[in-house]
Design an enzyme around this catalytic site. Sequence first.
Site, PDB file in Angstrom:
ATOM      1  N   ASP A  24       0.867  -1.173   0.000  1.00  0.00           N
ATOM      2  CA  ASP A  24       0.000   0.000   0.000  1.00  0.00           C
ATOM      3  C   ASP A  24       0.906   1.226   0.000  1.00  0.00           C
ATOM      4  O   ASP A  24       1.626   1.463   0.976  1.00  0.00           O
ATOM      5  CB  ASP A  24      -0.907   0.019   1.238  1.00  0.00           C
ATOM      6  CG  ASP A  24      -1.978   1.098   1.166  1.00  0.00           C
ATOM      7  OD1 ASP A  24      -1.677   2.181   0.620  1.00  0.00           O
ATOM      8  OD2 ASP A  24      -3.092   0.864   1.654  1.00  0.00           O
TER       9      ASP A  24
ATOM     10  N   VAL B 251     -12.537  -9.702  -1.320  1.00  0.00           N
ATOM     11  CA  VAL B 251     -13.755  -9.180  -0.692  1.00  0.00           C
ATOM     12  C   VAL B 251     -13.808  -7.666  -0.875  1.00  0.00           C
ATOM     13  O   VAL B 251     -14.485  -6.970  -0.132  1.00  0.00           O
ATOM     14  CB  VAL B 251     -13.830  -9.540   0.812  1.00  0.00           C
ATOM     15  CG1 VAL B 251     -13.980 -11.034   1.005  1.00  0.00           C
ATOM     16  CG2 VAL B 251     -12.613  -9.010   1.566  1.00  0.00           C
ATOM     17  N   ALA B 252     -13.081  -7.149  -1.889  1.00  0.00           N
ATOM     18  CA  ALA B 252     -13.000  -5.694  -2.097  1.00  0.00           C
ATOM     19  C   ALA B 252     -13.976  -5.262  -3.185  1.00  0.00           C
ATOM     20  O   ALA B 252     -15.135  -4.949  -2.905  1.00  0.00           O
ATOM     21  CB  ALA B 252     -11.562  -5.308  -2.457  1.00  0.00           C
ATOM     22  N   ARG B 253     -13.519  -5.230  -4.437  1.00  0.00           N
ATOM     23  CA  ARG B 253     -14.342  -4.854  -5.587  1.00  0.00           C
ATOM     24  C   ARG B 253     -14.025  -5.820  -6.731  1.00  0.00           C
ATOM     25  O   ARG B 253     -12.863  -6.138  -6.985  1.00  0.00           O
ATOM     26  CB  ARG B 253     -14.048  -3.411  -6.028  1.00  0.00           C
ATOM     27  CG  ARG B 253     -14.535  -2.355  -5.057  1.00  0.00           C
ATOM     28  CD  ARG B 253     -16.051  -2.250  -5.069  1.00  0.00           C
ATOM     29  NE  ARG B 253     -16.537  -1.159  -4.227  1.00  0.00           N
ATOM     30  CZ  ARG B 253     -16.872  -1.291  -2.950  1.00  0.00           C
ATOM     31  NH1 ARG B 253     -16.724  -2.467  -2.363  1.00  0.00           N
ATOM     32  NH2 ARG B 253     -17.324  -0.254  -2.270  1.00  0.00           N
TER      33      ARG B 253
ATOM     34  N   GLU C  44     -22.640  -7.738 -10.958  1.00  0.00           N
ATOM     35  CA  GLU C  44     -23.360  -8.448  -9.900  1.00  0.00           C
ATOM     36  C   GLU C  44     -24.867  -8.357 -10.106  1.00  0.00           C
ATOM     37  O   GLU C  44     -25.393  -7.256 -10.310  1.00  0.00           O
ATOM     38  CB  GLU C  44     -22.967  -7.881  -8.531  1.00  0.00           C
ATOM     39  CG  GLU C  44     -21.487  -8.107  -8.218  1.00  0.00           C
ATOM     40  CD  GLU C  44     -21.093  -7.663  -6.807  1.00  0.00           C
ATOM     41  OE1 GLU C  44     -21.957  -7.078  -6.114  1.00  0.00           O
ATOM     42  OE2 GLU C  44     -19.952  -7.913  -6.398  1.00  0.00           O
TER      43      GLU C  44
ATOM     44  N   HIS D  47     -21.598 -11.387  -2.368  1.00  0.00           N
ATOM     45  CA  HIS D  47     -21.299 -10.078  -1.790  1.00  0.00           C
ATOM     46  C   HIS D  47     -21.789 -10.001  -0.340  1.00  0.00           C
ATOM     47  O   HIS D  47     -22.612  -9.159   0.034  1.00  0.00           O
ATOM     48  CB  HIS D  47     -21.934  -8.969  -2.625  1.00  0.00           C
ATOM     49  CG  HIS D  47     -21.207  -7.659  -2.503  1.00  0.00           C
ATOM     50  ND1 HIS D  47     -21.050  -6.793  -3.544  1.00  0.00           N
ATOM     51  CD2 HIS D  47     -20.582  -7.068  -1.443  1.00  0.00           C
ATOM     52  CE1 HIS D  47     -20.375  -5.725  -3.148  1.00  0.00           C
ATOM     53  NE2 HIS D  47     -20.082  -5.870  -1.868  1.00  0.00           N
TER      54      HIS D  47
ATOM     55  N   GLY E  91     -19.740  -9.537   2.345  1.00  0.00           N
ATOM     56  CA  GLY E  91     -18.740  -8.947   3.222  1.00  0.00           C
ATOM     57  C   GLY E  91     -19.301  -8.169   4.390  1.00  0.00           C
ATOM     58  O   GLY E  91     -18.774  -8.228   5.499  1.00  0.00           O
TER      59      GLY E  91
END
Length: 598
Positions: free
Chosen positions: A225, A284-286, A315, A334, A336
């Site tokens: 990051d 589990v992000a995009r 989706e 989805h 999360g």
Amino acid sequence: MSAAASSAISVATKPLKSLTLSSSSRSPLPSAASVAFPTPRRRLVLVACTAGDGSKPTILVAEKLGEAGVKLLEGSANVDCSYNLTPEELNAKISLCDALIVRSGTKVGREVFESSRGRLKVVGRAGVGIDNVDLSAATEFGCLVVNAPTANTIAAAEHGIALLAGMARNVAQSDASVKAGEWKRNKYVGVSLVGKTLAVMGFGKVGTEVARRAKGLGMRVIAHDPYAPADRAHAIGVDLVSFDEALATADFISLHMPLTPATSKILNDETFAKMKKGVRIVNVARGGVIDEDALVRALDAGIVAQAALDVFTKEPPAKDSPLVQHERVTVTPHLGASTMEAQEGVAIEIAEAVVGALNGELAATAVNAPMVSAEVLTELKPYVLLAEKLGRLAVQLVAGGSGVKNVKVSYTSARATDDLDTRLLRAMITKGIIEPISDVYVNLVNADFTAKQRGLRLSEERVLLDGSPENPLETITVQLGNVESKFASSLSESGEVRVEGKVKDGVPHLTKVGSFEVDVTLEGSIILCRQVDQPGMIGTVGSILGESNVNVNFMSVGRIAPRKQAIMAIGVDDQPSKETLKKIGEIPAVEEFVFLKV
């Protein structure tokens, strides 16, 4: 010119002095006009965000919201819970509402704001992403948009760990096998997590919590990051590494980055080829951060052993999707944020933000509409754009893995301190540094709060010039301290990445990189080359770009002395191909170069 004076970043209208960024969860929303932060090539629009005539407002809740949130809303407003509205029904209702709360399923496009006839003051998105809300239209029609970015953190992290462990032990596949009447123990032999290396790609709130839990499972955790402070990572036993090192080292990769132009399909054929064979991937992000067709190819080739996906580019995905149907892929719809606790937390967080906005307050979760007076806005408009672009350029010069901690901003001006409000400029520099790979929308309200969350320390200094204060500023300089640079010439004499700019004829210009003077308009993109100063260099580089049909809009050369080192700054309208950039780098006189997106 007088000596530089240190300046504070908390109150822009008072003498400035350097201090650590602090935050306030709410700040008064005055009745003065407000303005959205500009993005490149987008005009600034004045909006009014005051609450109404004092009567009890009406809030439309268009998707299921936790009971605690609904009760909180009912204490301050008339609440209309109408779920599963068609677009036509939503447009018909919205003209009677002061606020609208949605989740991810309701599209809040331009038609909604047009149909509200100016009454809609706040849209609350119960969750993090705001892909379903037209921010540009919201700002244009004077509507504040707020979200709920914190309540889902633990739920998302826990789901990531659940997918990680479930994938490693083939839980979903073996469950389906047993329920089909089979008993194939040898087929579903898994892999252990202990001692394996997990690369956390995106070390924000969720990524940090995943790392903590993975450490508890006995995994070695690394992270990539560009904006994560190394001390925060080291405090929980995580090493920050470059993007390529993370790919090459990891046994497991967990994605926690937002979907931005910089991260779209960041996992693709090229990056899969850099991974250790047999790697396992969790997302589990995009969905859009993975090229789904490329992932199928990597699975079939054995590069990726398994994948566990909670999110998809589209989706819901197609029923016959080769990725969804792949036997070595575990999928969830989805989920999360889908815990009872997270749903209640999101409901309370968004209800508080919406009620606060209707009462004349602005939460730090606002994603548009920072406040600034019309007079200040008009004068600072070109400098606002310059500030964001300088922040964006500076952070691109940082080498991966070194992190960004300390930012120093210097303003040169002939105006007295009390006559120059730098809050908006500081916020835009923060926006340029943080926003390109973050799911946070940085604005005047949340800039300091967002910077503090990321361990970013920003200080400001004023250099008073002699002369007429006709223009508010002469130059803005952005310096990033304690970082490594991918372009060594961008370092100042004291070792900081340094870029400087000014406004000429209303257009932002880059005027200095490191110790080298340049002059190039901040439009399109920029190629910076350090070279031996010799005849023909401009023509050589220009010819390579011309042969690749890349248009040059500006070119400038700054040098130490004739026939010594020089920096060539080339403004281009289009992004050159890798082959074109490689040709530039292979010119014998070119010692280093970098491509930067403005």
